[in-house]
Write a protein that holds these residues in place. Structure first.
Motif, PDB file in Angstrom:
ATOM      1  N   LEU A 253      40.542  46.665  52.354  1.00 21.28           N
ATOM      2  CA  LEU A 253      41.060  46.955  51.017  1.00 21.28           C
ATOM      3  C   LEU A 253      40.187  46.186  50.031  1.00 21.28           C
ATOM      4  CD1 LEU A 253      44.894  46.420  51.655  1.00 21.28           C
ATOM      5  CD2 LEU A 253      43.584  48.530  51.894  1.00 21.28           C
ATOM      6  N   ILE A 254      39.705  46.847  48.999  1.00 20.23           N
ATOM      7  CA  ILE A 254      38.751  46.243  48.067  1.00 20.23           C
ATOM      8  C   ILE A 254      39.227  46.466  46.636  1.00 20.23           C
ATOM      9  CG2 ILE A 254      36.377  46.396  47.169  1.00 20.23           C
ATOM     10  CD1 ILE A 254      35.480  47.109  50.010  1.00 20.23           C
TER      11      ILE A 254
ATOM     12  N   HIS B 253      29.239  40.661  46.061  1.00 25.41           N
ATOM     13  CA  HIS B 253      28.734  41.723  45.194  1.00 25.41           C
ATOM     14  C   HIS B 253      29.336  41.584  43.793  1.00 25.41           C
ATOM     15  CE1 HIS B 253      27.962  45.737  43.576  1.00 25.41           C
ATOM     16  NE2 HIS B 253      27.063  45.893  44.538  1.00 25.41           N
ATOM     17  N   ARG B 254      28.522  41.805  42.778  1.00 21.49           N
ATOM     18  CA  ARG B 254      28.944  41.538  41.412  1.00 21.49           C
ATOM     19  C   ARG B 254      30.129  42.385  40.959  1.00 21.49           C
ATOM     20  NH1 ARG B 254      24.536  44.836  41.159  1.00 21.49           N
ATOM     21  NH2 ARG B 254      24.601  46.633  39.726  1.00 21.49           N
ATOM     22  N   LEU B 255      30.325  43.569  41.537  1.00 26.58           N
ATOM     23  CA  LEU B 255      31.407  44.452  41.109  1.00 26.58           C
ATOM     24  C   LEU B 255      32.735  44.151  41.789  1.00 26.58           C
ATOM     25  CD1 LEU B 255      29.755  48.003  40.941  1.00 26.58           C
ATOM     26  CD2 LEU B 255      30.063  46.337  39.112  1.00 26.58           C
TER      27      LEU B 255
ATOM     28  N   GLN C 271      29.787  50.626  49.209  1.00 27.06           N
ATOM     29  CA  GLN C 271      29.316  50.829  50.577  1.00 27.06           C
ATOM     30  C   GLN C 271      28.115  49.946  50.870  1.00 27.06           C
ATOM     31  OE1 GLN C 271      30.694  53.063  53.122  1.00 27.06           O
ATOM     32  NE2 GLN C 271      29.440  51.554  54.219  1.00 27.06           N
ATOM     33  N   GLY C 272      27.264  49.737  49.865  1.00 25.37           N
ATOM     34  CA  GLY C 272      26.123  48.848  50.052  1.00 25.37           C
ATOM     35  C   GLY C 272      26.549  47.425  50.372  1.00 25.37           C
ATOM     36  N   ALA C 273      27.603  46.956  49.689  1.00 29.93           N
ATOM     37  CA  ALA C 273      28.123  45.608  49.965  1.00 29.93           C
ATOM     38  C   ALA C 273      28.712  45.531  51.364  1.00 29.93           C
ATOM     39  CB  ALA C 273      29.175  45.235  48.919  1.00 29.93           C
TER      40      ALA C 273
ATOM     41  N   GLU D 172      35.659  42.921  34.330  1.00 28.47           N
ATOM     42  CA  GLU D 172      34.557  42.618  33.416  1.00 28.47           C
ATOM     43  C   GLU D 172      33.254  43.221  33.923  1.00 28.47           C
ATOM     44  OE1 GLU D 172      34.342  38.450  32.738  1.00 28.47           O
ATOM     45  OE2 GLU D 172      36.439  38.275  32.116  1.00 28.47           O
ATOM     46  N   ALA D 173      32.993  43.068  35.206  1.00 25.48           N
ATOM     47  CA  ALA D 173      31.763  43.618  35.779  1.00 25.48           C
ATOM     48  C   ALA D 173      31.752  45.143  35.690  1.00 25.48           C
ATOM     49  CB  ALA D 173      31.613  43.171  37.226  1.00 25.48           C
ATOM     50  N   MET D 174      32.912  45.761  35.851  1.00 18.76           N
ATOM     51  CA  MET D 174      32.987  47.207  35.803  1.00 18.76           C
ATOM     52  C   MET D 174      32.668  47.747  34.413  1.00 18.76           C
ATOM     53  SD  MET D 174      33.304  48.849  38.538  1.00 18.76           S
ATOM     54  CE  MET D 174      33.649  50.415  37.738  1.00 18.76           C
ATOM     55  N   GLU D 175      33.063  47.017  33.369  1.00 20.37           N
ATOM     56  CA  GLU D 175      32.753  47.471  32.015  1.00 20.37           C
ATOM     57  C   GLU D 175      31.244  47.546  31.808  1.00 20.37           C
ATOM     58  OE1 GLU D 175      34.670  48.710  29.596  1.00 20.37           O
ATOM     59  OE2 GLU D 175      36.261  48.623  31.120  1.00 20.37           O
ATOM     60  N   GLN D 176      30.521  46.521  32.270  1.00 23.57           N
ATOM     61  CA  GLN D 176      29.063  46.531  32.147  1.00 23.57           C
ATOM     62  C   GLN D 176      28.453  47.623  33.021  1.00 23.57           C
ATOM     63  OE1 GLN D 176      27.193  42.747  32.616  1.00 23.57           O
ATOM     64  NE2 GLN D 176      28.183  41.851  30.823  1.00 23.57           N
TER      65      GLN D 176
END
Length: 594
Positions: A505-506, A486-488, A537-539, A511-515
């Motif tokens: 644990l995740i 997943h990108r995030l 949750q989707g991931a 960088e992805a979070m900023e977008q």
């Protein structure tokens, strides 16, 4: 299938050592370009050619300096630097002086440096930067011989060795043969102090020649072949690729900073490169984030599906008209731009270090960049198996390369035998006897299976199999790989040993979070944000569909900070140090089960 072997393709004479090709090519093909060195740090800086004669001259001059400084045949010499031209020169110069290279990750702490230099008994060390020298001095204040690359250290060595004759250098080079030690590589390890792996010249040459003249010959048998190295050369994976490139005469370039990889790909235009799965995940995620930010997310995701569908169809016997048509459309709209971003010449990459995952493998092949996944350990001179161009079975780590045998033990552990298997652990014969059984099989600690065609599939680590309180055995790696796609998401560690259910644990990719925040109109986001939790949750749901109900992740927590090499939670090859994470995040784990 329980065992599979591939016959030796290229034998290596007992007298051979890793420097032979450097000195011989300088005689046979002195004007051939073997390395390109970037002149400056700007994206459009030129890549200046270094010929076989020029490379040999640099190696010889530094080797003479080491000899003049008192380095004897068999002495250990440390090397602590980022990936750059001087690393390769120094590596081969240490060998030319008859010495043994001891690579040190440039991110190593003083305690780690102290252990490696002390345990190996190193007599000298070459470092790159002032900070590296300070680390060595903090670790061992009285260490005698330290040369610093960015302070003219190699030039100092060249001047020091000006009185050493070519005959003396030739005698020193000839003092080392195939069975002599070439390097001690300290495994980064996920627990305890690293163990030093004794790797001989024969280990390296046998591996390099059988890989490059066997399964990967097509990658090196072209006139315009070129490779960009950006992984740490202190790691066994990058190190063996360095040897392969020098052996084959493939044009080599170095990138010392991961941030420079993207512009250097476009400037150097490699035909192939190597990376760990996280690198390919980053490439995919960056492309996805850019598409979403530009309002082209739907097109990109449709292109991803088309690439994967096409690659899967090709693996199953060939794509039909509809799949080919969709693939052709997206090749013009999306895939061509992705290839251009890598320089336009890249068509093959090698991935190792951990599992790549079928989704990414099919995606990149659909785009036109085939990622060949391989497998091995530092103790096996890096590779033991690798996929082959034209016979790439995505989802596996390939067949053994020539001269290698693999066997699946009664408990599912993968065992390996061949001349690429290391000579043992330095100063640790007890660990050596535990790793190599009386029949010569090296016990890798990985769990896997061999299919009917001889391809190996790694299913987990023997020591990382989780056993829940209900007695269910769960391999965390497949779940982690799926969620990390997943990108995030940056890192994932599945937990559940002796617990009632599986949890995770995740951490998030900054960088992805900023977008994501910009796209969702949020200035700040907490780890308890409902929209963010729904994304994660989707991931998790996607990963859970891969396994039985008893193996599914029932709960997860998003950690406030990422797991990185700098925090001490990742090895230099980006593997999670599970024991340290469990120690540092024990409270969060307990809360998952509270």
């Amino acid at each position: 299938m329980r065992e599979f072997s591939v016959p030796v393709l290229v034998d290596v004479p007992p007298s051979a050592n890793c420097t032979d090709v450097v000195f011989q090519r300088a005689v046979d093909e002195p004007a051939t370009v073997v390395i390109r060195r970037k002149d400056g740090t700007a994206a459009d800086s030129p890549w200046n050619p270094i010929t076989a004669a020029g490379f040999r001259a640099d190696v010889a001059a530094v080797a003479k300096g080491l000899i003049a400084a008192g380095v004897e045949s068999g002495d250990r010499v440390g090397l602590m630097s980022r990936t750059r031209y001087e690393w390769t020169v120094t590596d081969y110069a240490i060998w030319a002086a008859g010495a043994v290279g001891v690579p040190i990750y440039e991110t190593s702490s003083p305690d780690q440096v102290k252990w490696i230099l002390s345990d190996s008994g190193a007599k000298a060390v070459v470092v790159e930067l002032k900070g590296h020298e300070e680390t060595v001095r903090e670790a061992l204040p009285e260490f005698p011989l330290v040369w610093r690359i960015d302070d003219g250290g190699l030039d100092e060595l060249k001047t020091l060795g000006s009185g050493v004759t070519d005959d003396v250098l030739a005698e020193r080079r000839a003092s080392r043969g195939g069975h002599d030690l070439a390097t001690i590589i300290y495994t980064s390890g996920t627990t305890g102090m690293p163990k030093g792996c004794r790797i001989t010249h024969d280990n390296l040459l046998f591996t390099a020649r059988n890989v490059s003249r066997g399964p990967l010959e097509a990658m090196f048998d072209v006139d315009d072949r070129a490779a960009l190295l950006f992984l740490p050369l202190a790691h066994s994976f990058a190190r063996i690729i360095e040897v392969v490139l020098i052996e084959t005469g493939t044009v080599l370039a170095h990138t010392p900073n991961m941030k420079n990889v993207a512009p250097d790909l476009q400037g150097f235009k490699p035909t192939f490169l190597l990376g760990v799965p996280r690198v390919f995940e980053k490439v995919y995620n960056a492309a996805e984030q850019k598409a979403v930010a530009d309002g082209k997310g739907k097109i990109f995701h449709a292109a991803v599906r088309a690439a994967i569908d096409w690659s899967r169809a090709e693996s199953a016997g060939g794509a039909g008209f509809g799949v080919r048509a969709r693939h052709a459309v997206f090749d013009k709209l999306v895939y061509g731009k992705l290839r251009a971003a890598t320089g336009g010449a890249l068509n093959t990459a090698v991935s190792g270090g951990s599992a790549l995952g079928e989704r990414l493998g099919h995606f990149f092949r659909g785009v036109g960049i085939e990622v060949l996944e391989g497998w091995g350990l530092t103790e096996t001179s890096a590779p033991s198996t690798v996929n082959i161009p034209g016979a790439n079975k995505i989802g596996t780590v390939g067949k053994p390369f020539p001269g290698v045998s693999i066997r699946i033990g009664d408990d599912g552990e993968v065992l390996v035998k061949g001349r690429h298997v290391f000579d043992g652990y330095w100063n640790n014969e007890r660990a050596t006897k535990e790793a190599i059984d009386p029949e010569g099989w090296f016990h890798t600690g990985d769990v896997g299976e061999i299919d009917g065609d001889g391809y190996l599939r790694i299913t987990g680590r023997k020591k990382e199999i989780l056993v829940t309180a209900g007695g269910k055995n769960v391999a965390p790696a497949p779940l982690e790989d799926a969620i990390r796609a997943h990108r995030l998401i940056s890192q994932v560690m599945v937990v559940g040993d002796d617990r009632p259910f599986i949890a995770a644990l995740i951490t998030l990719d900054p960088e992805a979070m900023e977008q994501w925040k910009q796209a969702n109109g949020k200035a700040e986001v907490s780890t308890a944000d409902p929209a963010l939790l729904a994304e994660v949750q989707g991931a998790v749901d996607v990963a859970n569909r891969m396994v039985s109900k008893a193996e599914q992740i029932k709960k997860f927590v998003i950690l406030e900070n990422d797991l990185t090499e700098e925090t001490g939670h990742l090895t230099p090859s980006l593997k999670v140090k599970r024991a340290l994470v469990m120690r540092d995040y024990a409270k969060q784990v307990d809360e998952l089960y509270g």
